[in-house]
Design an enzyme around this catalytic site. Structure first.
Site, PDB file in Angstrom:
ATOM      1  N   SER A 190       0.804  -1.222   0.000  1.00  0.00           N
ATOM      2  CA  SER A 190       0.000   0.000   0.000  1.00  0.00           C
ATOM      3  C   SER A 190       0.836   1.271   0.000  1.00  0.00           C
ATOM      4  CB  SER A 190      -0.967   0.002   1.190  1.00  0.00           C
ATOM      5  OG  SER A 190      -1.929  -1.016   1.010  1.00  0.00           O
ATOM      6  N   LEU A 191       2.043   1.221   0.540  1.00  0.00           N
ATOM      7  CA  LEU A 191       2.904   2.404   0.508  1.00  0.00           C
ATOM      8  C   LEU A 191       3.307   2.784  -0.908  1.00  0.00           C
ATOM      9  CD1 LEU A 191       5.401   2.132   3.512  1.00  0.00           C
ATOM     10  CD2 LEU A 191       3.669   3.891   3.102  1.00  0.00           C
ATOM     11  N   GLU A 192       3.326   1.814  -1.811  1.00  0.00           N
ATOM     12  CA  GLU A 192       3.726   2.083  -3.187  1.00  0.00           C
ATOM     13  C   GLU A 192       2.573   2.582  -4.061  1.00  0.00           C
ATOM     14  OE1 GLU A 192       6.534   0.051  -1.069  1.00  0.00           O
ATOM     15  OE2 GLU A 192       4.653  -0.936  -1.574  1.00  0.00           O
TER      16      GLU A 192
ATOM     17  N   HIS B 221       4.333  -0.279  12.370  1.00  0.00           N
ATOM     18  CA  HIS B 221       4.397  -0.233  10.909  1.00  0.00           C
ATOM     19  C   HIS B 221       3.015   0.039  10.307  1.00  0.00           C
ATOM     20  CE1 HIS B 221       5.969  -0.948   6.935  1.00  0.00           C
ATOM     21  NE2 HIS B 221       5.038  -1.860   6.710  1.00  0.00           N
TER      22      HIS B 221
END
Length: 176
Positions: free
Chosen positions: A58-60, A90
């Site tokens: 999801s960070l990407e 995290h």
């Protein structure tokens, strides 16, 4: 994000080509498959087409949307993923930063529906991915197509004026 209320807008219908990028982090396979099916169905119901872009997590998602916006030909995007709280901080980083990244892209003018599920456990994720229950992905797709329709409507009004105009312009006067 759209959804989760009884105040729903009618889906727009596109009569000109419209392409939506679905950017998904398929970390949890069953959840991802349900999300994709729901988002695709909503997009197709408007007459738009879609293309799916997979990323590791999801960070990407915001980065992939930014790249796809610059290098592809998309009218809008749907961000899909699932983040389940674990035993470390995290979770907080992923949830906050993915949402912030998507919001920043939206403020730059991109039409994005955020359907990244952020939950405490897998049961909550399954409920949010279920099109017959909470359907977060379908709501995100609806948000994206509504934003595309809004942007197109406002673009069509460019030069025609939106809102208030100084009185000398409203009467056909010239500006210096």
């Amino acid at each position: 994000m759209a959804g989760h209320s009884d105040n729903t807008l009618t889906l727009p219908q596109f009569d000109e080509p419209t392409k939506v990028g679905i950017v998904i982090a398929p970390y949890y396979t069953a959840i991802s498959e349900a999300q994709l099916a729901s988002a695709r169905a909503k997009i197709e119901a408007t007459g738009a087409t879609h293309e799916t872009i997979e990323v590791p997590g999801s960070l990407e998602i915001p980065t992939a949307i930014g790249i796809a916006n610059r290098l592809g030909e998309y009218d809008g995007f749907v961000a899909l993923g699932c983040v389940i709280r674990g035993r470390t901080s995290h979770y907080d980083v992923v949830v906050d930063q993915s949402a912030n990244g998507i919001m920043l892209l939206g403020l730059q003018g991109l039409c994005i529906g955020n359907g990244i599920i952020t939950v405490e456990d897998k049961a909550q994720a399954e409920e949010r991915a279920d099109a017959k229950r909470l359907d977060t992905a379908g709501a995100a797709a609806e948000a994206a197509v509504h934003l595309i329709a809004l942007a197109r409507g406002l673009k069509a009004k460019q030069g025609k004026g939106i809102g208030f105009a100084p009185s000398h312009l409203a009467k056909g006067g010239e500006t210096v």
